[in-house]
Design an enzyme around this catalytic site. Structure first.
Site, PDB file in Angstrom:
ATOM      1  N   ASP A  57       0.814  -1.215   0.000  1.00  0.00           N
ATOM      2  CA  ASP A  57       0.000   0.000   0.000  1.00  0.00           C
ATOM      3  C   ASP A  57       0.853   1.274   0.000  1.00  0.00           C
ATOM      4  O   ASP A  57       1.862   1.348   0.702  1.00  0.00           O
ATOM      5  CB  ASP A  57      -0.890   0.039   1.251  1.00  0.00           C
ATOM      6  CG  ASP A  57      -1.922  -1.077   1.274  1.00  0.00           C
ATOM      7  OD1 ASP A  57      -1.702  -2.118   0.617  1.00  0.00           O
ATOM      8  OD2 ASP A  57      -2.959  -0.911   1.957  1.00  0.00           O
ATOM      9  N   HIS A  59      -1.074   4.573  -0.452  1.00  0.00           N
ATOM     10  CA  HIS A  59      -2.061   5.462   0.161  1.00  0.00           C
ATOM     11  C   HIS A  59      -1.734   6.948   0.068  1.00  0.00           C
ATOM     12  O   HIS A  59      -1.765   7.673   1.072  1.00  0.00           O
ATOM     13  CB  HIS A  59      -2.293   5.079   1.621  1.00  0.00           C
ATOM     14  CG  HIS A  59      -3.214   3.897   1.769  1.00  0.00           C
ATOM     15  ND1 HIS A  59      -4.486   3.905   1.265  1.00  0.00           N
ATOM     16  CD2 HIS A  59      -3.028   2.678   2.334  1.00  0.00           C
ATOM     17  CE1 HIS A  59      -5.057   2.732   1.527  1.00  0.00           C
ATOM     18  NE2 HIS A  59      -4.194   1.971   2.160  1.00  0.00           N
ATOM     19  N   ASP A  85      -4.005  -0.105  -3.577  1.00  0.00           N
ATOM     20  CA  ASP A  85      -4.154   0.938  -2.552  1.00  0.00           C
ATOM     21  C   ASP A  85      -3.148   2.077  -2.778  1.00  0.00           C
ATOM     22  O   ASP A  85      -2.346   2.409  -1.902  1.00  0.00           O
ATOM     23  CB  ASP A  85      -4.061   0.357  -1.136  1.00  0.00           C
ATOM     24  CG  ASP A  85      -5.384  -0.251  -0.691  1.00  0.00           C
ATOM     25  OD1 ASP A  85      -6.273  -0.434  -1.569  1.00  0.00           O
ATOM     26  OD2 ASP A  85      -5.546  -0.537   0.506  1.00  0.00           O
ATOM     27  N   ASP A  88      -6.116   7.361  -1.295  1.00  0.00           N
ATOM     28  CA  ASP A  88      -6.818   7.526  -0.006  1.00  0.00           C
ATOM     29  C   ASP A  88      -5.856   7.667   1.173  1.00  0.00           C
ATOM     30  O   ASP A  88      -4.762   7.150   1.166  1.00  0.00           O
ATOM     31  CB  ASP A  88      -7.769   6.362   0.281  1.00  0.00           C
ATOM     32  CG  ASP A  88      -9.097   6.504  -0.457  1.00  0.00           C
ATOM     33  OD1 ASP A  88      -9.381   7.605  -0.955  1.00  0.00           O
ATOM     34  OD2 ASP A  88      -9.823   5.497  -0.535  1.00  0.00           O
ATOM     35  N   ARG A  89      -6.380   8.312   2.192  1.00  0.00           N
ATOM     36  CA  ARG A  89      -5.704   8.541   3.476  1.00  0.00           C
ATOM     37  C   ARG A  89      -4.596   9.580   3.397  1.00  0.00           C
ATOM     38  O   ARG A  89      -4.590  10.533   4.152  1.00  0.00           O
ATOM     39  CB  ARG A  89      -5.172   7.237   4.099  1.00  0.00           C
ATOM     40  CG  ARG A  89      -6.192   6.122   4.202  1.00  0.00           C
ATOM     41  CD  ARG A  89      -7.436   6.507   4.947  1.00  0.00           C
ATOM     42  NE  ARG A  89      -7.238   6.823   6.341  1.00  0.00           N
ATOM     43  CZ  ARG A  89      -7.360   5.981   7.349  1.00  0.00           C
ATOM     44  NH1 ARG A  89      -7.696   4.727   7.121  1.00  0.00           N
ATOM     45  NH2 ARG A  89      -7.178   6.358   8.581  1.00  0.00           N
ATOM     46  N   ASN A 117      -8.440  -2.614  -2.607  1.00  0.00           N
ATOM     47  CA  ASN A 117      -9.832  -2.323  -2.227  1.00  0.00           C
ATOM     48  C   ASN A 117     -10.136  -0.826  -2.229  1.00  0.00           C
ATOM     49  O   ASN A 117     -11.280  -0.420  -2.321  1.00  0.00           O
ATOM     50  CB  ASN A 117     -10.162  -2.935  -0.860  1.00  0.00           C
ATOM     51  CG  ASN A 117      -9.293  -2.397   0.246  1.00  0.00           C
ATOM     52  OD1 ASN A 117      -8.070  -2.300   0.100  1.00  0.00           O
ATOM     53  ND2 ASN A 117      -9.898  -2.023   1.357  1.00  0.00           N
ATOM     54  N   HIS A 118      -9.083   0.003  -2.137  1.00  0.00           N
ATOM     55  CA  HIS A 118      -9.330   1.449  -2.181  1.00  0.00           C
ATOM     56  C   HIS A 118      -9.499   1.983  -3.602  1.00  0.00           C
ATOM     57  O   HIS A 118      -9.920   3.126  -3.771  1.00  0.00           O
ATOM     58  CB  HIS A 118      -8.215   2.209  -1.457  1.00  0.00           C
ATOM     59  CG  HIS A 118      -8.426   2.253   0.019  1.00  0.00           C
ATOM     60  ND1 HIS A 118      -9.031   3.322   0.646  1.00  0.00           N
ATOM     61  CD2 HIS A 118      -8.158   1.340   0.982  1.00  0.00           C
ATOM     62  CE1 HIS A 118      -9.105   3.073   1.948  1.00  0.00           C
ATOM     63  NE2 HIS A 118      -8.589   1.880   2.176  1.00  0.00           N
ATOM     64  N   HIS A 173      -3.948  -8.184  -3.759  1.00  0.00           N
ATOM     65  CA  HIS A 173      -3.974  -7.128  -2.752  1.00  0.00           C
ATOM     66  C   HIS A 173      -4.361  -7.649  -1.360  1.00  0.00           C
ATOM     67  O   HIS A 173      -3.692  -7.394  -0.366  1.00  0.00           O
ATOM     68  CB  HIS A 173      -4.936  -6.014  -3.157  1.00  0.00           C
ATOM     69  CG  HIS A 173      -5.015  -4.941  -2.103  1.00  0.00           C
ATOM     70  ND1 HIS A 173      -3.973  -4.085  -1.857  1.00  0.00           N
ATOM     71  CD2 HIS A 173      -5.978  -4.631  -1.187  1.00  0.00           C
ATOM     72  CE1 HIS A 173      -4.293  -3.283  -0.854  1.00  0.00           C
ATOM     73  NE2 HIS A 173      -5.491  -3.592  -0.426  1.00  0.00           N
ATOM     74  N   ARG A 221     -13.648  -6.419   8.912  1.00  0.00           N
ATOM     75  CA  ARG A 221     -13.726  -5.255   8.033  1.00  0.00           C
ATOM     76  C   ARG A 221     -15.096  -5.079   7.402  1.00  0.00           C
ATOM     77  O   ARG A 221     -15.379  -4.028   6.833  1.00  0.00           O
ATOM     78  CB  ARG A 221     -12.723  -5.386   6.888  1.00  0.00           C
ATOM     79  CG  ARG A 221     -11.279  -5.410   7.282  1.00  0.00           C
ATOM     80  CD  ARG A 221     -10.465  -5.329   6.006  1.00  0.00           C
ATOM     81  NE  ARG A 221      -9.095  -5.728   6.155  1.00  0.00           N
ATOM     82  CZ  ARG A 221      -8.058  -4.902   5.973  1.00  0.00           C
ATOM     83  NH1 ARG A 221      -8.255  -3.654   5.672  1.00  0.00           N
ATOM     84  NH2 ARG A 221      -6.824  -5.346   6.085  1.00  0.00           N
ATOM     85  N   HIS A 248      -2.358  -4.772   1.966  1.00  0.00           N
ATOM     86  CA  HIS A 248      -3.669  -4.603   2.593  1.00  0.00           C
ATOM     87  C   HIS A 248      -3.678  -4.384   4.097  1.00  0.00           C
ATOM     88  O   HIS A 248      -4.605  -3.825   4.644  1.00  0.00           O
ATOM     89  CB  HIS A 248      -4.531  -5.829   2.253  1.00  0.00           C
ATOM     90  CG  HIS A 248      -6.003  -5.671   2.489  1.00  0.00           C
ATOM     91  ND1 HIS A 248      -6.691  -4.507   2.205  1.00  0.00           N
ATOM     92  CD2 HIS A 248      -6.940  -6.539   2.971  1.00  0.00           C
ATOM     93  CE1 HIS A 248      -7.971  -4.681   2.497  1.00  0.00           C
ATOM     94  NE2 HIS A 248      -8.152  -5.887   2.966  1.00  0.00           N
TER      95      HIS A 248
END
Lengths: 317, 354
Positions: A57, A59, A85, A88-89, A117-118, A173, A221, A248
């Protein structure tokens, strides 16, 4: 081969992104279209040769991605597989994703991306990427172009061992799905869609390994499953694999091997969310699939030319 | 307006309040008294600023209050509020029909008195905070019919509406069983005597629950120890709930989360002097035991989240938002603790699952 104009555009965007210059909306659109053309030709499971450097990831932590490239060398010098990923974040999701896309269109067989998943409309509208695009452009067009690219990113990769057919590495992932026994079954999924809420495609992007259970369990989750030692061993055996490489999950040490070294989590976002204090790692597989982990720390650089929030993390205070 | 260190600490209440606002709007929590408290804050807080800056101050305040929060923050705020509610209920149910008292240190924008006082007529509720916070809360109450009726307060003749009027308004509010007054906690047992507290409505002869929700952590360890020792000495039948972050201990790895937290909060000039002194559950426990408290329980918020919530509630809140990262939640929640300690004749604990 990418065309000359593609090469020139991609090269320019790479330079601009690294200097944190805002990329005009129309250039993002062009880049996203080009990327879609390219990504749609890739199969759900990409076959990749060694040597390869596998990254977890990111991010949106652009500065840390640049550190990663500095340490492990820029593409095309090193061949990369990113396990999803990208966004995001962190506060530079767009630049991070654009940089990876540029490298992809510039050096299509030196960098490989798989979906996390993001990389989804639903998740990015909660976890920051949507807001970031809106903040930077005043409208959601750029977010929309990027989400259309997400739908074309392949789901996993298979890295062949020296002996060809057996002992390879499966890269995904999240993890395993109770609906997938053989890697070949993944090839049948129609991936060109938003990440579904359940089913094999969802599981591959959302599941987590769990050391305290033998087989399958519900994931805390809310999507995917927890899978244990037995299921992992069976999957490795059934598919003639030596390793499952996935991302992940935050790992404070940057990487973590479990299940008798049959599965590794690689995490490449140091000091995740500017709050977690973790280090990051990338995994390099040599021609004989020997594993080398490179661990790196975060650097906070100023990126003054781009209007953005200061990275201030939330706490309970 | 010069921003003092006290103003910085006061500003943390805005963080906590904005988290509760997000929790309510997303459906984690119900709190009918949050709205009038928020309206009051928006109305009165800007009156501390010069008239020509009040518009901007109001705007910034609203921006902060209604800022979107990530699911991990909602979840953490939810468990913070509910677990403390749970212990407060345990205390009150043991003293129903008999006089008892809650003393909330640095209570800020807390809404518990509005919920509890009408339900427990024998309860004496004391809220202590900085003068500036107390004044805003007082007028938020006086300006709202619902809040007034919950506390049995008469409507005020005049409500300040300008910088000058607000500057001279008195901050404290006292009813028969509700006492809101300003005090620097660091002065307790120094310049502030038992008598001063008594004059402000604090009772020393009834079973008392003291609340410190991210409050004592802003004090130097010796100051927070003195505050706790004072109540321990003066109240025969008492209990204290402390919720605060823990920085960890040991080598760099053990302290990494705490170090990053310290650095991040330092950019806002917030310092947490006891983050590492009381950095682990063991250090938290011994802090209370050393003061002479026998019944001490300290749990981290991860443990509380996993064990205090009923399966139905867990299903309900898990459905509200998709949590993208469970490891991050684990890391964050294990760095916060809830300590509840009792001296005297009763004990508080989780009675039933939330």
């Amino acid at each position: 081969m990418p065309s000359l104009s593609t090469v020139l555009t991609a090269t320019r965007i790479i330079q601009d992104v690294k200097r944190c210059i805002v990329i005009p909306e129309n250039d993002v659109r062009q880049l996203c279209f080009l990327s879609q053309e390219l990504l749609m030709q890739e199969s759900n499971i990409q076959l990749i040769d060694t040597p390869i450097t596998i990254c977890g990831d990111i991010h949106g932590q652009l500065h840390d991605l640049l550190t990663l490239f500095r340490i492990a060398k820029d593409p095309p010098e090193t061949k990369y597989l990113f396990l999803g990923d990208f966004v995001d974040r962190g506060f530079y999701s767009l630049e991070t994703f654009l940089l990876l896309l540029c490298y992809k269109v510039r050096y299509p067989d030196r960098i490989f991306l798989i979906r996390g998943n993001h990389e989804s409309r639903q998740i990015t509208s909660v976890y920051g990427f949507y807001d970031e695009c809106l903040r930077k452009y005043g409208n959601a067009n750029v977010w929309r172009y990027c989400c259309d690219v997400f739908d074309y990113i392949s789901l996993g990769a298979y890295i062949m061992g020296a002996s060809g057919e057996s002992g390879g590495v499966f890269c995904i992932h999240g993890g395993l799905s109770p609906a997938v026994e053989k890697i070949d079954e993944i090839r049948l999924i129609d991936r060109k869609q938003e990440v579904p809420h359940d089913g094999s495609m969802c599981d591959l992007l959302w599941s987590d390994p769990e050391e305290n259970i033998p087989a399958w369990a519900i994931s805390p989750r809310g999507a995917g499953y927890l899978f244990g030692y037995d299921e992992t061993k069976k999957f490795l055996h059934r598919n003639n694999l030596s390793l499952i490489a996935r991302a992940h999950q935050l790992v404070m040490e940057g990487y973590k091997e479990v299940f008798d070294h049959g599965l590794v989590t690689v995490w490449s976002a140091p000091n995740y969310c500017y709050r977690c204090g973790n280090v990051a790692a990338v995994l390099t597989l040599s021609d004989d699939l020997e594993r080398t982990y490179t661990v790196f720390d975060s650097v906070l650089q100023d990126c003054n030319e781009i209007p953005s929030k200061k990275p201030v993390a939330d706490y309970f205070i | 307006m010069v921003r003092t260190q006290d103003d910085v600490i006061r500003s943390t209440d805005l963080d906590a309040l904005s988290c509760r606002v997000a929790c309510v709007s997303k459906g984690y929590l119900e709190d009918e008294f949050l709205k009038p408290i928020v309206s009051g804050l928006i109305k009165f807080q800007p009156l501390y600023s010069a008239p020509n800056t009040q518009f901007v101050v109001t705007r910034n305040l609203k921006k902060q209050l209604f800022q979107a929060k990530l699911p991990i923050i909602s979840r953490g705020s939810y468990i913070r509020v509910k677990s403390i509610d749970c212990l407060v209920d345990s205390f009150l149910s043991q003293h129903e029909g008999t006089p008892c008292q809650i003393v909330s240190l640095g209570s800020g924008s807390e809404t518990r008195p509005f919920k509890l006082l009408p339900k427990y007529p024998e309860l004496n509720y004391v809220e202590i905070d900085f003068a500036k916070s107390v004044k805003v809360k007082k007028y938020s109450i006086l300006a709202d019919a619902v809040l007034r009726s919950r506390l049995g307060v008469e409507a005020a003749e005049t409500i300040p509406s300008t910088y000058d009027e607000f500057a001279v308004a008195s901050p404290d509010l006292h009813t028969e069983n509700y006492h809101l007054f300003s005090l620097d906690l660091r002065s307790i047992d120094r310049t502030c005597s038992k008598q001063t507290l008594e004059d402000n409505g604090v009772k020393f002869d009834v079973p008392t629950l003291i609340l410190s929700e991210c409050v004592l952590c802003y004090l130097e360890p010796e100051d927070s120890n003195r505050v706790l020792s004072f109540f321990l000495r003066e109240i025969p039948d008492g209990s204290v709930i402390v919720y605060e972050p823990m920085g960890g201990e040991g080598d760099d790895n053990g302290k990494m989360f705490g170090k990053v937290m310290e650095a991040n909060l330092a950019t806002r000039n917030i310092s947490l002097p006891s983050l590492f002194t009381f950095g682990t559950l063991a250090r938290q426990s011994s802090r209370f035991e050393r003061l002479g408290i026998k019944k001490v329980k300290c749990l981290n918020m991860e443990t509380i989240f996993d064990n205090w919530i009923s399966p139905e509630t867990m299903r309900r809140i898990s459905r509200l938002e998709l949590l993208d990262e469970t490891e991050e939640w684990k890391l964050l929640s294990e760095h916060y603790c809830l300590c509840y300690c009792t001296w005297g004749s009763f004990a508080i604990d989780k009675k039933i699952s939330m």
